[in-house]
Structures are given as C-alpha cells and as structure tokens.
Design an enzyme around this catalytic site. Sequence first.
Site, PDB file in Angstrom:
ATOM      1  N   SER A 181      10.743 -27.684  -8.907  1.00 19.94           N
ATOM      2  CA  SER A 181      10.770 -27.770  -7.372  1.00 19.94           C
ATOM      3  C   SER A 181      12.133 -26.812  -7.173  1.00 19.94           C
ATOM      4  CB  SER A 181      11.105 -29.214  -6.957  1.00 19.94           C
ATOM      5  OG  SER A 181      11.814 -29.191  -5.531  1.00 19.94           O
ATOM      6  N   ASP A 233      -1.586 -43.145 -16.673  1.00 15.95           N
ATOM      7  CA  ASP A 233      -0.334 -43.218 -16.028  1.00 15.95           C
ATOM      8  C   ASP A 233       0.516 -42.505 -17.125  1.00 15.95           C
ATOM      9  OD1 ASP A 233       2.472 -43.638 -15.732  1.00 15.95           O
ATOM     10  OD2 ASP A 233       1.683 -45.706 -14.697  1.00 15.95           O
ATOM     11  N   TYR A 265      15.956 -37.155  -7.642  1.00 21.52           N
ATOM     12  CA  TYR A 265      14.751 -36.274  -7.628  1.00 21.52           C
ATOM     13  C   TYR A 265      14.984 -34.751  -8.020  1.00 21.52           C
ATOM     14  CZ  TYR A 265      10.791 -33.621  -6.055  1.00 21.52           C
ATOM     15  OH  TYR A 265       9.587 -32.803  -5.992  1.00 21.52           O
ATOM     16  N   ARG A 267      -5.538 -43.093  -9.978  1.00 23.90           N
ATOM     17  CA  ARG A 267      -6.386 -43.609  -9.181  1.00 23.90           C
ATOM     18  C   ARG A 267      -7.863 -43.250  -9.655  1.00 23.90           C
ATOM     19  NH1 ARG A 267      -3.341 -41.633  -3.766  1.00 23.90           N
ATOM     20  NH2 ARG A 267      -2.540 -39.951  -5.198  1.00 23.90           N
ATOM     21  N   GLY A 278      -3.011 -33.457  -3.621  1.00 18.42           N
ATOM     22  CA  GLY A 278      -2.222 -32.478  -3.564  1.00 18.42           C
ATOM     23  C   GLY A 278      -2.270 -31.023  -4.575  1.00 18.42           C
ATOM     24  N   PHE A 279      -1.325 -30.842  -5.134  1.00 14.92           N
ATOM     25  CA  PHE A 279      -1.110 -29.626  -5.995  1.00 14.92           C
ATOM     26  C   PHE A 279      -2.285 -29.800  -7.176  1.00 14.92           C
ATOM     27  CE2 PHE A 279       3.585 -28.742  -5.279  1.00 14.92           C
ATOM     28  CZ  PHE A 279       3.358 -28.607  -3.944  1.00 14.92           C
ATOM     29  N   GLY A 336      -1.954 -35.430 -12.740  1.00 14.95           N
ATOM     30  CA  GLY A 336      -2.107 -35.620 -11.367  1.00 14.95           C
ATOM     31  C   GLY A 336      -2.918 -34.775 -10.419  1.00 14.95           C
TER      32      GLY A 336
END
Length: 251
Positions: free
Chosen positions: A137, A57, A150, A35, A13-14, A9
């Site tokens: 998280s 993915d 989540y 992407r 972001g992170f 990822g």
Amino acid sequence: MQKTICITGATSGFGKACAERFAQEGWRLIVTGRRTDRLKELTEQWRDVPVHAVELDVRDLAAVEAMVRDLPAGFQNVDVLVNNAGLALGLQGAHQADLQDWETMIDTNIKGLCYLTRCLLPAMVARNQGHIINIGSIAGTYPYPGGNVYGATKAFVKQFSRNLLTDLIHTKIRVTNIEPGLSESEFSIVRFHGDKDKADAVYRGTEPLTPTDIAEIVHWVTSVPPHVNICTVEVMPVCQSCGPLAIHREV
Ligand code: NDP
Ligand code: 8X3
C-alpha cells in the site's frame, strides 16, 4: 501450458477482481477466503474454469500448511501467488487505537502473508519458476494520521518483498510489490467496523481506483517477458497525491 494462480482474499475487492481477470485468461485458480458463501458465489459463475476454492484464514498456520499439502492434482504447481488478504482496522491515533485491532492487522497483513509465502516457495524454488505478488500500500511509504500500525504492516510488505528478491536471486522467481492508494472496495467498511456512512465518506467527491484497475496491474506484471521483474508498482488515483510535511506551531 495452463498456469495456476493462488489468490488470498478472493471473496471481495482486489482479490475477487483478480480471480475474475485470470479466469478470463484461462488460468487455473486457487481462491481462498474466510467467507464460504462468497467463495461459492464466485466459483459458481464459471463453468469451464478449473477452480479450487478453499476456506482459509491466513492467520492460521496449520490451515495454510494443510491447504498447500492437500492441493489436488492439477493445482499443485502454483505459478503465481497473490498475497492479497489483508485489512486496516481503525483510524485512531496511536494513543487511542484498539490493541486487538493492531494484533489482527499484524497477524493478517504480516504473518499471514509470510505463512503463504513460506509454504508455497519451496515448490517454486524446486521448479525454478514462480511469481510472488504482494499487495502492499502507499500507506507503507507515506504516513498519515491514524495509519500507524496499518502503514507499518505495509512497510513490512515492502521490505519483505525486496528481501525475497535478494534471497531468490539465483532463481527465475519474480517478486512484485503492488502499492495502491485510495481504492473503493469493502476496505473502508472493514476499517470502520461496518460503519457504511463513515466508509462512504472516504470516497465522497473522489474518483478512486477500482478493484478492476488493480487486477489489470496484477495481470500486467505477470504478462511481461519472463526475464523482466516489475519490482514495485505505486499507483494512486489522479485525485490523490502525497501530502506536505506537517509542522505544528504553538502560536
Ligand atoms: P476488501 O475488504 O474488499 O477485501 C479484503 C479481502 O481480504 C477479503 O477477501 C477478505 O476475505 C480477505 N481477508 C481479510 N482477512 C483475512 C484473513 N484473516 N484470512 C483470509 N482472508 C482474509 O479490501 P481490498 O480488496 O481493498 O484489500 C485487499 C488488499 O489490498 C489488502 O491487503 C489491503 O490492505 C490492500 N490495499 C487496499 C487498498 C484500498 O484502498 N482498498 C489500497 C492499498 C492496499 P474474508 O473476509 O472472506 O476472509
Ligand atoms: C489503503 C490505502 O491510504 O487508505 O492501503 O491507507 S490508505
């Protein structure tokens, strides 16, 4: 010796901030995401950084296996894996939530993280060296309305991180679970399926954490002496705290 970090990822972001932070430090980078235009944009900014960009993915086990099997020379000894790819989808109550959103979160945040870990760990164990950094998280500890699946995926990440440490106690491999709170990235745009106004409202009137803040923490946990393992980092912006326990009264 130049070290190698694999970041899932890294297109936003992170993950992107981590890639930029470790590039500054002169690490070899394996950056992944779905992407490809973003991966290209990211890697084109570096001239002297050894970088291997892979369209991936994390839900696709065969693709994860192929990525690990086909790592080019110079990138095969992964010193640090940052299991960052992940997402929240929706904020509805459990009785209204979209089951497909639940499937996607479970497949990405739990199964994808397991695939990367399982595929990269054997080489780390063989070298008796490595560091798995999972991005959990605060939602894995503190419940909030609509956090249902989540938060549960991040609770999995917390316990999986602890269990990895027990399995790896005979090795020098480190495992860290970083648990951020409110942080501004594309996270809320994704959560609200592209509704930018809803996403912006999440951060209105706050000073949230930034991806750079998280990248600094990821870098810090890798930079402590090798006999030190930072097991968990829980981090929130100053404007956030845990809510009180709730009581619903019928009166
Ligand atoms: P972003 O949406 O900005 O970044 C998410 C990254 O995950 C993107 O690079 C995306 O890449 C990647 N990703 C998502 N699904 C997949 C997939 N199936 N395969 C591969 N890559 C995927 O969000 P953040 O940077 O904020 O989130 C990063 C992590 O931090 C997540 O695990 C999130 O749960 C966690 N987190 C976020 C917090 C926040 O408030 N922002 C707080 C606490 C934890 P691409 O779309 O190109 O595949
Ligand atoms: C993201 C933080 O509080 O939006 O993991 O769930 S929160």
